[in-house]
Design a protein around this motif. Structure first.
Motif, PDB file in Angstrom:
ATOM      1  N   SER A 129      35.072  40.864  36.260  1.00 12.40           N
ATOM      2  CA  SER A 129      35.551  39.895  35.268  1.00 12.40           C
ATOM      3  C   SER A 129      35.896  38.571  35.923  1.00 12.40           C
ATOM      4  CB  SER A 129      36.786  40.471  34.573  1.00 12.40           C
ATOM      5  OG  SER A 129      37.431  39.461  33.849  1.00 12.40           O
ATOM      6  N   GLY A 130      35.726  37.506  35.153  1.00 11.75           N
ATOM      7  CA  GLY A 130      36.119  36.196  35.650  1.00 11.75           C
ATOM      8  C   GLY A 130      37.618  35.988  35.570  1.00 11.75           C
ATOM      9  N   GLY A 131      38.283  36.677  34.647  1.00 11.29           N
ATOM     10  CA  GLY A 131      39.708  36.428  34.426  1.00 11.29           C
ATOM     11  C   GLY A 131      40.628  37.366  35.170  1.00 11.29           C
ATOM     12  N   SER A 132      40.098  38.465  35.660  1.00 11.10           N
ATOM     13  CA  SER A 132      40.946  39.455  36.311  1.00 11.10           C
ATOM     14  C   SER A 132      40.234  39.982  37.545  1.00 11.10           C
ATOM     15  CB  SER A 132      41.214  40.610  35.330  1.00 11.10           C
ATOM     16  OG  SER A 132      41.568  41.777  36.019  1.00 11.10           O
ATOM     17  N   PRO A 133      40.973  40.263  38.621  1.00 14.61           N
ATOM     18  CA  PRO A 133      40.321  40.790  39.826  1.00 14.61           C
ATOM     19  C   PRO A 133      39.880  42.249  39.684  1.00 14.61           C
ATOM     20  CG  PRO A 133      42.687  40.619  40.170  1.00 14.61           C
ATOM     21  CD  PRO A 133      42.415  40.006  38.835  1.00 14.61           C
ATOM     22  N   GLU A 134      40.281  42.902  38.591  1.00 15.45           N
ATOM     23  CA  GLU A 134      39.906  44.307  38.426  1.00 15.45           C
ATOM     24  C   GLU A 134      38.601  44.433  37.647  1.00 15.45           C
ATOM     25  OE1 GLU A 134      43.069  46.679  36.940  1.00 15.45           O
ATOM     26  OE2 GLU A 134      44.550  45.744  38.262  1.00 15.45           O
ATOM     27  N   PRO A 135      37.734  45.369  38.017  1.00 14.08           N
ATOM     28  CA  PRO A 135      36.462  45.553  37.307  1.00 14.08           C
ATOM     29  C   PRO A 135      36.690  45.880  35.840  1.00 14.08           C
ATOM     30  CG  PRO A 135      36.482  46.795  39.344  1.00 14.08           C
ATOM     31  CD  PRO A 135      37.865  46.300  39.152  1.00 14.08           C
ATOM     32  N   VAL A 136      35.735  45.443  35.002  1.00 14.09           N
ATOM     33  CA  VAL A 136      35.866  45.662  33.563  1.00 14.09           C
ATOM     34  C   VAL A 136      35.246  46.995  33.163  1.00 14.09           C
ATOM     35  CG1 VAL A 136      35.243  44.753  31.284  1.00 14.09           C
ATOM     36  CG2 VAL A 136      35.780  43.189  33.155  1.00 14.09           C
ATOM     37  N   ALA A 137      34.066  47.261  33.677  1.00 17.54           N
ATOM     38  CA  ALA A 137      33.384  48.484  33.247  1.00 17.54           C
ATOM     39  C   ALA A 137      32.366  48.907  34.292  1.00 17.54           C
ATOM     40  CB  ALA A 137      32.674  48.246  31.917  1.00 17.54           C
ATOM     41  N   GLN A 138      32.002  50.198  34.252  1.00 15.77           N
ATOM     42  CA  GLN A 138      31.004  50.728  35.172  1.00 15.77           C
ATOM     43  C   GLN A 138      30.247  51.850  34.454  1.00 15.77           C
ATOM     44  OE1 GLN A 138      32.643  51.994  38.881  1.00 15.77           O
ATOM     45  NE2 GLN A 138      30.654  52.251  39.852  1.00 15.77           N
ATOM     46  N   ILE A 197      25.624  44.875  40.689  1.00 10.05           N
ATOM     47  CA  ILE A 197      26.984  44.341  40.526  1.00 10.05           C
ATOM     48  C   ILE A 197      26.834  43.014  39.807  1.00 10.05           C
ATOM     49  CG2 ILE A 197      29.074  43.555  41.702  1.00 10.05           C
ATOM     50  CD1 ILE A 197      28.326  45.334  44.069  1.00 10.05           C
ATOM     51  N   VAL A 198      27.429  42.904  38.631  1.00  4.70           N
ATOM     52  CA  VAL A 198      27.281  41.691  37.813  1.00  4.70           C
ATOM     53  C   VAL A 198      28.654  41.146  37.438  1.00  4.70           C
ATOM     54  CG1 VAL A 198      25.032  42.390  36.874  1.00  4.70           C
ATOM     55  CG2 VAL A 198      27.130  43.016  35.666  1.00  4.70           C
ATOM     56  N   GLY A 199      28.650  39.918  36.982  1.00  2.00           N
ATOM     57  CA  GLY A 199      29.897  39.280  36.567  1.00  2.00           C
ATOM     58  C   GLY A 199      29.766  37.778  36.713  1.00  2.00           C
ATOM     59  N   PRO A 200      30.700  37.036  36.152  1.00  2.00           N
ATOM     60  CA  PRO A 200      30.612  35.575  36.213  1.00  2.00           C
ATOM     61  C   PRO A 200      30.880  35.042  37.624  1.00  2.00           C
ATOM     62  CG  PRO A 200      32.635  36.256  35.121  1.00  2.00           C
ATOM     63  CD  PRO A 200      31.850  37.491  35.364  1.00  2.00           C
ATOM     64  N   ASN A 201      30.653  33.728  37.793  1.00  2.00           N
ATOM     65  CA  ASN A 201      30.929  33.084  39.081  1.00  2.00           C
ATOM     66  C   ASN A 201      32.383  33.308  39.472  1.00  2.00           C
ATOM     67  OD1 ASN A 201      28.370  32.008  39.375  1.00  2.00           O
ATOM     68  ND2 ASN A 201      28.888  30.155  38.241  1.00  2.00           N
ATOM     69  N   GLY A 202      32.604  33.585  40.750  1.00  2.00           N
ATOM     70  CA  GLY A 202      33.977  33.726  41.247  1.00  2.00           C
ATOM     71  C   GLY A 202      34.631  35.045  40.903  1.00  2.00           C
ATOM     72  N   SER A 203      33.855  36.012  40.396  1.00  2.00           N
ATOM     73  CA  SER A 203      34.468  37.289  40.015  1.00  2.00           C
ATOM     74  C   SER A 203      34.561  38.265  41.193  1.00  2.00           C
ATOM     75  CB  SER A 203      33.691  37.927  38.860  1.00  2.00           C
ATOM     76  OG  SER A 203      32.343  38.135  39.243  1.00  2.00           O
ATOM     77  N   GLY A 204      34.025  37.894  42.352  1.00  2.00           N
ATOM     78  CA  GLY A 204      34.161  38.744  43.543  1.00  2.00           C
ATOM     79  C   GLY A 204      32.965  39.639  43.822  1.00  2.00           C
ATOM     80  N   LYS A 205      31.821  39.341  43.227  1.00  2.00           N
ATOM     81  CA  LYS A 205      30.632  40.192  43.427  1.00  2.00           C
ATOM     82  C   LYS A 205      30.187  40.197  44.891  1.00  2.00           C
ATOM     83  CE  LYS A 205      27.998  37.755  40.650  1.00  2.00           C
ATOM     84  NZ  LYS A 205      28.928  36.679  40.272  1.00  2.00           N
ATOM     85  N   SER A 206      29.997  38.984  45.432  1.00  2.00           N
ATOM     86  CA  SER A 206      29.523  38.892  46.821  1.00  2.00           C
ATOM     87  C   SER A 206      30.576  39.430  47.780  1.00  2.00           C
ATOM     88  CB  SER A 206      29.187  37.436  47.167  1.00  2.00           C
ATOM     89  OG  SER A 206      28.126  36.980  46.364  1.00  2.00           O
ATOM     90  N   VAL A 226      40.963  38.291  44.894  1.00  2.00           N
ATOM     91  CA  VAL A 226      39.619  38.134  44.330  1.00  2.00           C
ATOM     92  C   VAL A 226      39.181  39.464  43.718  1.00  2.00           C
ATOM     93  CG1 VAL A 226      37.220  37.568  44.892  1.00  2.00           C
ATOM     94  CG2 VAL A 226      39.076  36.427  46.081  1.00  2.00           C
ATOM     95  N   LEU A 227      39.599  40.535  44.395  1.00  2.00           N
ATOM     96  CA  LEU A 227      39.271  41.886  43.928  1.00  2.00           C
ATOM     97  C   LEU A 227      40.531  42.727  43.932  1.00  2.00           C
ATOM     98  CD1 LEU A 227      36.041  42.851  45.911  1.00  2.00           C
ATOM     99  CD2 LEU A 227      36.205  42.611  43.426  1.00  2.00           C
TER     100      LEU A 227
END
Lengths: 347, 267
Positions: free
Chosen positions: B215-224, B36-45, B20-21
């Motif tokens: 990101s929704g497509g990858s478990p790695e963060p996109v940007a910070q 912490i933002v991102g689409p559903n299922g991106s591992g935020k929670s 997930v992450l």
């Protein structure tokens, strides 16, 4: 919370315990019993009835009522379900199943030619448990261990699996009881049905000591976790965020309540409704904080069983089983509670 | 009391082989408001639970003031980091004041007795969360916005240095959403480190000083980085897998994000 509520509950409990000591087919006097004891009288009917019959009976009602009410209160917090009772997880059914299996085994032993086997089964008595009671206790523990094994997966204890597995195991035990009934003799059917209706009419100090050993340590453990039950009431994640080790709390609660209930059921039979209605009745008087709710539920549970036992002795010429009284009083009382609260808490 | 919570290169998976992450890093500091933002299922929670010590990462480290999170006791952790989950549904009703007093749990002894100091703290937290007037109400009778303010007061009663909140404005109307975020910003200005998981990119752009985009497509963060840096059209479109446009908020002058249906974009 009404400030007078705790005091009222304690006074009512003491009054009902006193009434239970003085109620029965034989009229006795405490003063005469005291005199008999003081003068070391050769014939001491008042003292004998008081200490060998009434006191054990009253103590059993207090201990069993307190334990069942505390277990109900704790299970409702653990499972986050207001309908949870000490019996929700099938503990009473497995106790009854164990008792039935033991009865059938004893029946076989009674017909057996082998003297030692027969003697062991009919006369064994381990720490105050007869063979039937020991079997009830063992079956309860098997059920507890099995559903704990099912629910304790992936490094967490699932309350939902506990609940569903417990209910399913309870149904399984009921099927087993039907099978045992099929094999039983007519006289045993009568005896076992009487056991299933519950009773605190046991003589002597031994059953009281057994319940003290089974209930008091478990109650202390549960009461020490009262603050954590409040946290669990707002969900396991918030509780964990507040510093509660949720998995440890769930395991301790489940095992402690189950052990306590198993001891009670195996000794006095599956007395219903105490664990359901008493915590809700007390909650409506004192609020939902477990530090207050749990000890007062224990007092009220003891008071309720004392009251039901007095009613069981006084209502008719013949004494009727206490389980019938708890059900007859408990069912309507719970419905009244439901309607008065207008379901706001449980929607 | 200042605090510094660091997740460095953490990974987590609920199912074997389905991370997930992965390699997620974030710093939560006192006086900062992080989103912490991102689409559903991106591992935020999931990331927030790892930060709160509720989940242990499969790899990577989480430290609180330089100490590994796994070595910090449950109560000690709760005295420094407070976690508010997404939905809080009590089994039985308590009054608002009792609910806020529950937040004192990490500071209480074995018998859980509240001292006058604990009650004073609870009163101050009620005031800080603007819900003193609710103190005698039953929690279950409150509206969604009131409940959220009371829960905020209850985690403030832990007297933590850092606040971790999982979608604190979900199911609230737009007015209450802004009220809650404004309250959180004031708490950050008062010295708390605040980290929220949110689906509302515009609130994050308006109130957060830093954002981590998953990101929704990858478990790695996109940007910070700051909202201006992270909320670029290409970055957001990549993270959400859908075209997203970014303009400037007419009043706040922060990024203003809007999404259109894929069908309209393809025409």
């Amino acid at each position: 919370m009404s400030r007078a509520a705790p005091l009222i509950i304690v006074i009512v409990t003491l009054a009902l315990a006193a009434a239970s000591l003085l109620t029965g087919t034989e009229s006795i006097s405490v003063a005469r019993a005291w005199d008999e004891w003081r003068t070391n009288a050769d014939v001491a009917p008042n003292w004998h009835i008081l200490t060998q019959q009434r006191l054990p009976r009253t103590m059993l009602a207090l201990l069993a009522g307190a334990g069942l009410a505390l277990a109900g209160c704790s299970f409702q917090a653990l499972l986050r379900n207001p309908l949870a009772t000490p019996y929700t997880l099938g503990i009473a059914s497995w106790g009854a199943f164990g008792a039935w299996v033991a009865t059938i085994v004893v029946q076989t032993a009674a017909q057996s030619e082998t003297g030692s086997f027969r003697s062991v089964l009919l006369h064994s008595d381990v720490i105050g448990f007869s063979f039937v009671q020991a079997a009830a206790f063992a079956f309860c523990l098997f059920n507890v261990g099995f559903i704990y094994f099912l629910a304790n997966q992936r490094e967490r204890l699932s309350p939902a699996v506990l609940l569903l597995a417990g209910v399913t195991m309870g149904m399984f035990a009921n099927a087993g009881i039907m099978l045992m009934r099929f094999f039983a003799l007519p006289s045993q059917l009568v005896n076992m049905d009487r056991w299933l209706m519950g009773g605190v009419d046991l003589l002597g100090a031994e059953p009281v000591i057994t319940l003290i050993v089974g209930v008091v340590p478990c109650a202390i453990v549960l009461l020490l976790h009262a603050g954590q039950f409040d946290q669990l009431g707002f969900g396991p994640e918030l509780a964990a965020g507040r510093g509660v080790n949720v998995r440890r709390l769930q395991a301790i609660t489940f095992l402690t309540c189950s052990l306590m209930t198993a001891v009670i059921v195996s000794k006095v039979g599956p007395i219903g409704f105490v664990g359901l209605i008493v915590p809700h009745a007390v909650r409506s008087l004192t609020g939902s904080r477990h530090r207050i709710l749990m000890p007062l539920s224990m007092a009220a549970g003891g008071a309720f069983l004392c009251f039901c036992d007095i009613a069981a002795r006084q209502l008719f010429d013949a004494e009727i089983p206490i389980g019938i009284i708890t059900a007859v009083l408990g069912g309507p009382f719970f419905l009244v509670l439901l309607v008065r609260r207008r379901f706001t808490d449980w929607d | 009391m200042s605090a510094h919570l660091i997740a460095d290169g953490v990974a987590f998976s609920y199912e074997r082989g389905q991370p997930v992450l992965n390699r997620a890093s974030i710093n939560i500091e006192s006086s900062e408001f992080t989103g912490i933002v991102g689409p559903n299922g991106s591992g935020k929670s999931t990331l927030l639970r790892i930060l709160g010590g509720l989940l242990a990462p499969a790899s990577g480290t989480v430290t609180l003031d330089g100490e590994p999170m796994a070595r910090i006791g449950h109560r000690m952790r709760a005295q420094r980091v407070a976690f508010l989950p997404q939905s809080v549904q009590p089994t039985f009703s308590l009054t608002v004041f009792e609910t806020v007093c529950l937040g004192r749990h990490p500071h209480l002894g074995a018998l859980g007795t509240l001292t006058p100091h604990d009650r004073d703290v609870a009163e101050r937290c009620l005031d800080a969360a603007d819900c003193t007037d609710l103190r005698r109400r039953e929690f279950m009778t409150l509206s969604g916005g009131e409940r959220q303010r009371v829960m905020l007061a209850s985690i403030l009663a832990q007297e933590p240095a850092l606040l971790l909140l999982d979608e604190p404005t979900s199911s609230l109307d737009v007015h209450h959403q802004v009220e809650i975020f404004d309250l959180l910003r004031r708490l950050a200005e008062d010295g708390y480190g605040v980290c929220v998981v949110t689906h509302d990119l515009n609130l994050a752009a308006q109130f957060c000083g830093n954002v981590l985009l998953l990101s929704g497509g990858s478990p790695e963060p996109v940007a910070q980085g700051t909202p201006v840096d992270v909320f670029a059209e290409t970055t957001l479109s990549e993270a959400y897998g859908s075209p997203i446009s970014v303009s400037e908020h007419p009043i706040e002058h922060t990024p203003f994000i809007s999404a259109s249906p894929r069908s309209r974009q393809s025409r």
